[in-house]
Structure formats: structure tokens, C-alpha cells
Design a protein around this motif. Structure first.
Motif, short mmCIF file in Angstrom:
data_model
loop_
_atom_site.label_atom_id
_atom_site.label_comp_id
_atom_site.label_asym_id
_atom_site.label_seq_id
_atom_site.Cartn_x
_atom_site.Cartn_y
_atom_site.Cartn_z
N ILE A 1 -15.51 5.39 9.90
CA ILE A 1 -15.16 6.62 10.62
C ILE A 1 -13.81 6.40 11.29
N LEU A 2 -12.80 7.12 10.85
CA LEU A 2 -11.48 6.95 11.45
C LEU A 2 -11.51 7.40 12.91
N PRO A 3 -10.79 6.70 13.80
CA PRO A 3 -10.82 7.03 15.24
C PRO A 3 -9.88 8.18 15.59
N ILE A 4 -10.15 9.33 14.99
CA ILE A 4 -9.24 10.47 15.12
C ILE A 4 -9.84 11.61 15.94
N ASP A 33 -8.98 -0.76 12.98
CA ASP A 33 -8.38 -1.28 14.20
C ASP A 33 -6.86 -1.28 14.03
N HIS A 34 -6.27 -0.12 14.25
CA HIS A 34 -4.83 0.07 14.17
C HIS A 34 -4.37 0.82 15.42
N LEU A 35 -3.07 0.78 15.67
CA LEU A 35 -2.48 1.62 16.71
C LEU A 35 -2.07 2.97 16.15
N SER A 36 -1.79 3.00 14.87
CA SER A 36 -1.57 4.23 14.11
C SER A 36 -1.72 3.84 12.66
N THR A 69 -0.55 8.37 7.06
CA THR A 69 -0.37 9.81 7.21
C THR A 69 -0.99 10.37 8.49
N PHE A 70 -1.76 9.54 9.20
CA PHE A 70 -2.36 9.98 10.47
C PHE A 70 -1.48 9.60 11.66
N ARG A 71 -0.30 9.10 11.39
CA ARG A 71 0.54 8.53 12.45
C ARG A 71 0.88 9.53 13.54
N ALA A 97 -5.47 -10.37 7.56
CA ALA A 97 -4.15 -10.86 7.94
C ALA A 97 -3.22 -9.74 8.40
N GLY A 98 -3.56 -8.50 8.11
CA GLY A 98 -2.71 -7.38 8.49
C GLY A 98 -1.67 -7.10 7.43
N GLY A 99 -0.91 -6.05 7.66
CA GLY A 99 0.10 -5.64 6.70
C GLY A 99 1.41 -5.35 7.40
N SER A 100 2.25 -4.58 6.72
CA SER A 100 3.57 -4.25 7.26
C SER A 100 3.66 -2.77 7.62
N GLY A 101 2.54 -2.19 8.02
CA GLY A 101 2.49 -0.77 8.33
C GLY A 101 3.13 -0.43 9.66
N PHE A 102 2.89 0.80 10.11
CA PHE A 102 3.57 1.34 11.28
C PHE A 102 3.36 0.50 12.53
#
Length: 297
Positions: free
Chosen positions: A7-10, A35-38, A41-43, A102-107
Motif C-alpha cells: 500500500i503506497l503511503p499516499i 520506504d521512500h521520501l518520494s 511519478t508520485f513525487r 541497497a537502494g537506487g538512484s531515484g529522487f
């Protein structure tokens, strides 16, 4: 095979709590969140914190397992994360699984002002992050001096409700990540082969996941661990084709991946007018009627 959702935290909690309650009513094994800060496309829209959301979800559910898919070192530190996870495991009565990658290179990879890490740097951080977090969640007192992280007589009393600690679901496809999954994971997570998402076929994707499981098995053999009983989780939505086109399409999809060795399939809760748009009626039918070989709850 188990069936879970992410469930996205939107959602503002006045509406979001209804979704998490509904996930439990539908009989899902677990409900995760990003678990992202953004994210992508939901940024530029609403996006709430993962751990506070899971804490709130623990208060409105009773049986549903809860977790992240996935947490990463991009903006987390093992010391503060461990304290929050121990608290969350306590609040939920021992229902937390930590999906970790490990995470990625996203926003949000540079949100704290640091330059973007290279793939090698991400792997280096991850390789220190996971063992230290493991120690922090299983020992009352931890001191650590490493290349990327430090802990100075950190206390984590009383520890997790789940013993010896809450389970890790390690997202990994490369050899270093696979070794971490074998050494520290109670589960392994994949989204398939990203190189196949846009140009590959469903059969190629299936074979790629089968090959990943083979490499995980090889890593286990090399480390002296039999990973046949290890949970193997597929986060859907990033493989060719769309498993939620119909109930029948999902039945075929789930059966094929179960035969490949996947033990848990995670479906995105439908989000209208987005990458994760889907027919809610089909989604709920899959959850409520079940699929041959798929366990509810």
C-alpha cells in the motif's frame, strides 16, 4: 504460496486507515509499504513516512503482518532505524518484517545533500548496513567502528518482540547482495530482471527469476546454508505483462512463479490514474476467492 499487498503511503490517515483495515479483511498475509521520501511519478503528490504509517496501521489491524518493501541506506542510519523498528515491533505485537535493499538512484537518493552513490558505493554501504542492523536488533549493547557507520555503546533494550529479532527480507540480485541475504535474511525479495521490463517477454522474466533463485541457492550452498526453506518474495508490477488484467491472468501468473520457487507474491493496491491502476473488483476477487496453491492470511 502466500499472497500479500503493498500500500503506497499516499493517503491521509483518515482515508489510509480504511485501506489497511480492508487489507486485513481481505485476508492478505502481509501489507507492506515503500520506504521512500518520494517516488517516481508520485513525487509531486502526497507521500507520507513509512514507519509512522506502519505504526498507525498496527493500531487498526490485529493479524496482518506489516513491513517495508524496501528500506535502504539512502537516508537511513542503522542506529536510529534499529530503535524505531524495535518500537514498531512492540507496538504491533511482533508483526513486523523489514524488507531491506541497497537502494537506487531515484529522487530521494540525494535528499540529504550527498552526491549520488555509484552502484559499488551502494553495495558497500549495504554490506555494512545490514550486519550492523542485525547486531543492533539482537544485542542489548553494540559498539561499532566501520567505514560508513559507527555505533558507540548503543542500547537497544528490551529488543524485539520477535526473537532473536524481527525478520529481514533482503532484496538482492547480484552476488554481494545474495551473500547478505543468505547470511542475514529470513526471506529474499526480487522484482524480476529490470532489463526485461520494457522489452522482455513474460516467459523470459519467469526464467530470469528462476535463474535468480538458482544463484541464491548457489550462494547458500557456498555459505553452508540450505535456502530451500527460505521465503522467496516477488514484488509484482515490474515484470513484462500485467498480472491484474483478470482473475485468470493472475492465476496463470501465480502458478508459474510458484513452480519457479516463489513462495510469496505481493500485489500493489490499485491506485487509479497511475502506473498501478487496476480493477479493484479483480484485485479483491483474487484476495477473497483465492488462487489454487495460494494461501490466504
Amino acid at each position: 504460496m502466500r499472497l500479500s499487498t503493498v500500500i503506497l503511503p499516499i493517503h491521509r490517515w483518515s482515508e489510509g486507515q480504511k485501506v489497511w483495515r480492508r487489507a486485513e479483511e481481505l485476508g492478505f498475509h502481509a501489507a507492506y509499504t515503500y520506504d521512500h521520501l518520494s517516488w517516481r511519478t508520485f513525487r509531486d503528490g502526497p507521500w507520507f513516512g513509512a514507519l509512522p504509517t506502519l505504526t498507525a496501521a498496527a493500531g487498526v489491524t490485529e493479524r496482518l503482518r506489516l513491513g517495508t518493501l524496501v528500506t535502504s541506506p539512502n537516508f537511513r542510519h542503522p542506529v536510529t532505524l534499529a530503535k524505531e523498528l524495535i518500537t514498531l515491533d512492540d507496538v504491533s505485537g511482533g508483526r513486523i518484517t523489514l524488507g531491506i535493499g541497497a537502494g537506487g538512484s531515484g529522487f530521494d537518493a540525494t535528499a540529504l545533500g550527498q552526491p549520488a552513490w555509484t552502484p559499488r558505493e551502494r553495495a558497500d554501504h549495504f554490506g555494512e548496513f545490514v550486519p550492523l542492523l542485525d547486531r543492533l536488533l539482537t544485542n542489548d549493547v553494540v559498539t561499532h567502528r566501520g567505514t560508513h557507520y559507527a555505533a558507540d555503546e548503543v542500547r537497544n533494550i528490551p529488543g524485539c518482540v520477535q526473537r532473536p529479532r524481527l525478520p529481514f527480507a533482503v532484496a538482492a540480485t547480484g552476488p554481494r547482495g545474495m551473500r547478505l541475504a543468505v547470511a542475514h535474511g529470513q526471506a529474499w525479495v526480487t522484482t524480476g530482471d529490470p532489463a526485461l521490463f520494457e522489452t522482455g517477454t513474460p516467459q523470459q522474466s519467469l526464467e530470469a527469476v528462476r535463474a535468480q533463485i538458482g544463484r541464491l541457492t548457489d550462494a547458500g550452498d557456498a555459505a553452508g546454508r540450505d535456502v530451500r526453506g527460505m521465503e522467496k518474495i516477488l514484488l509484482t508490477g515490474f515484470t513484462p505483462g500485467w498480472a491484474l488484467d483478470s482473475y485468470e491472468a493472475f492465476t496463470d501468473f501465480a502458478g508459474a512463479y510458484a513452480q519457479a520457487g516463489i513462495t510469496e507474491i505481493v500485489l500493489h493496491w490499485p491506485v487509479p490514474d497511475s502506473f498501478f491502476a487496476a480493477d479493484l473488483a479483480v484485485f479483491e476477487r483474487i484476495a477473497t476467492e483465492g488462487v489454487p496453491g495460494v494461501t490466504r492470511g
